[in-house]
Design a protein around this motif. Structure first.
Motif, PDB file in Angstrom:
ATOM      1  N   LYS A  30       0.883  -1.160   0.000  1.00  0.00           N
ATOM      2  CA  LYS A  30       0.000   0.000   0.000  1.00  0.00           C
ATOM      3  C   LYS A  30       0.923   1.212   0.000  1.00  0.00           C
ATOM      4  CE  LYS A  30      -4.453   1.222   1.895  1.00  0.00           C
ATOM      5  NZ  LYS A  30      -4.483   2.489   2.566  1.00  0.00           N
ATOM      6  N   ASP A 231      -5.484   9.488  -6.499  1.00  0.00           N
ATOM      7  CA  ASP A 231      -5.798   8.350  -5.630  1.00  0.00           C
ATOM      8  C   ASP A 231      -6.012   7.069  -6.431  1.00  0.00           C
ATOM      9  OD1 ASP A 231      -5.544   9.935  -3.428  1.00  0.00           O
ATOM     10  OD2 ASP A 231      -7.699  10.324  -3.203  1.00  0.00           O
ATOM     11  N   SER A 232      -6.672   7.209  -7.577  1.00  0.00           N
ATOM     12  CA  SER A 232      -6.871   6.034  -8.435  1.00  0.00           C
ATOM     13  C   SER A 232      -5.531   5.477  -8.891  1.00  0.00           C
ATOM     14  CB  SER A 232      -7.650   6.401  -9.692  1.00  0.00           C
ATOM     15  OG  SER A 232      -8.986   6.546  -9.386  1.00  0.00           O
ATOM     16  N   ASN A 235      -3.723   3.672  -6.135  1.00  0.00           N
ATOM     17  CA  ASN A 235      -4.370   2.385  -5.969  1.00  0.00           C
ATOM     18  C   ASN A 235      -3.917   1.395  -7.058  1.00  0.00           C
ATOM     19  OD1 ASN A 235      -6.137   0.414  -5.229  1.00  0.00           O
ATOM     20  ND2 ASN A 235      -7.911   1.789  -5.052  1.00  0.00           N
ATOM     21  N   ARG A 239      -1.715  -2.063  -6.467  1.00  0.00           N
ATOM     22  CA  ARG A 239      -2.150  -3.393  -6.919  1.00  0.00           C
ATOM     23  C   ARG A 239      -1.136  -4.016  -7.869  1.00  0.00           C
ATOM     24  NH1 ARG A 239      -8.294  -3.793  -6.665  1.00  0.00           N
ATOM     25  NH2 ARG A 239      -8.731  -2.218  -5.104  1.00  0.00           N
TER      26      ARG A 239
END
Ligand code: AMP
Ligand code: MG
Length: 315
Positions: A30, A231-232, A235, A239
């Motif tokens: 993260k 933020d996307s 993320n 991942r």
């Protein structure tokens, strides 16, 4: 000549230095929680950093020449980052001193219609480095799970067969891992660098690009629009890092808020990859050396020639 012991300790220092950047296979990453963009470890000052970078680029140059002579392995350096994280500068600084004959940089942009007529890995496959070469991908096949994931309308343009969109990201991670496994097993070693920039440092760098006239060309209004998807992207990067760091092609998260630190860290990771490959100058066998000696003797016996006649004399 460096002794075997001091070389080993140099290799160990490099391995220790890069260890905190490595994403362990299977690690759930993260960003923001696990990696600090402003990390500068124990190097401390920019001045000391500059000295280390010179040492690092000398090491790279030495190893690249061996890689070229050995002609068995190729190295692909994958560089991923958001705008203004320093991809171009890293390439420029890290590759200074390396023989241009052995390096090729490819920058990937929005795919052309020809590229969209092929599977999504095609355009990357045709630009892979060959044996003896270092290839650098400035953006890479990872855009296919980054920008394409953040802006899913881009996937619509990829002409996927009906019924294949379900689970597409998980499938792509798997396909990319398998593709990289095949390449690695066949001599093309892949090392992946994510330049980890903070939101605030990106703002500062955008402002500088607007303020400095010579930097205006680097800035586009689209960059600020992409910033709204911060933020996307974080993320999508998290991942990607969690799903595609493998034993055969690990990811390294490079702290990018300080340009000088990012460059040393990138140079060290690439150097470490070359050290692990351990390319060697081909050894000439006994018979071949004897043959060379014979040729040498014959050449030495030849009388030195004068200037060659001028083929245009008398015109
Ligand atoms: P730059 O690297 O700033 O010259 O910008 C290149 C642009 O191409 C970026 O906006 C990327 O997001 C975009 N791009 C790169 N690869 C892809 C891809 N596979 N699909 C869509 N856009 C891409
Ligand atoms: Mg850009």
């Amino acid at each position: 000549m460096t002794s075997r012991t001091s070389r080993t300790s140099r290799e160990q220092r490099i391995a220790d230095f890069i260890a905190p950047f490595r994403v362990e296979p299977g690690q759930k990453v993260k960003l923001g929680r696990d990696f600090a963009p402003d990390f500068k470890g124990t190097i401390g000052s920019k001045k000391r950093g500059r000295k280390l970078l010179v040492q690092g680029t000398e090491l790279l140059s030495e190893y690249q020449s061996r890689l070229y002579a050995d002609n068995t392995h190729g190295v692909l350096v994958v560089l991923q980052a958001l705008d203004a994280a320093g991809k171009d500068g890293t390439i420029r600084h890290v590759m200074t001193g390396v023989n241009p004959q052995g390096v090729a940089v490819h920058s990937f942009k929005v795919p052309s219609s020809e590229e969209l007529d092929h599977d999504y890995l095609w355009r990357y496959g045709v630009r892979l480095p060959g044996r003896g070469q270092i290839g650098i991908f400035n953006r890479s096949h990872y855009e296919e799970v980054l920008v394409v994931r953040v802006h899913q309308e881009l996937l619509d343009r990829q002409k996927l067969p009906r019924g294949t969109r379900k689970g597409v990201w998980k499938r792509r991670y798997h396909e990319i891992n398998e593709w990289e496994r095949m390449l690695s097993a066949n001599g093309i070693k892949i090392v992946k660098l994510f330049l980890n920039l903070s939101h605030e440092e990106q703002r500062i760098r955008f402002l500088r690009r607007i303020d400095l006239r010579d930097h205006n060309w680097k800035f586009s209004a689209a960059d600020v629009r992409e910033r709204e998807y911060w933020d996307s992207y974080q993320n999508a990067f998290s991942r990607m890092l969690s799903s595609t760091s493998t034993e055969w092609a690990p990811w390294y998260v490079i702290p990018a808020d300080r340009k000088w630190y990012a460059r040393i860290a990138a140079a060290a990771v690439i150097a470490n990859t070359l050290i692990e490959i351990d390319p060697r100058y081909p050894k000439v066998g006994k018979d071949a050396r004897a043959a060379l000696q014979e040729i040498k003797t014959a050449l030495e016996k030849q009388a030195p020639e004068g200037a060659a006649p001028d083929p245009f004399a008398g015109e």
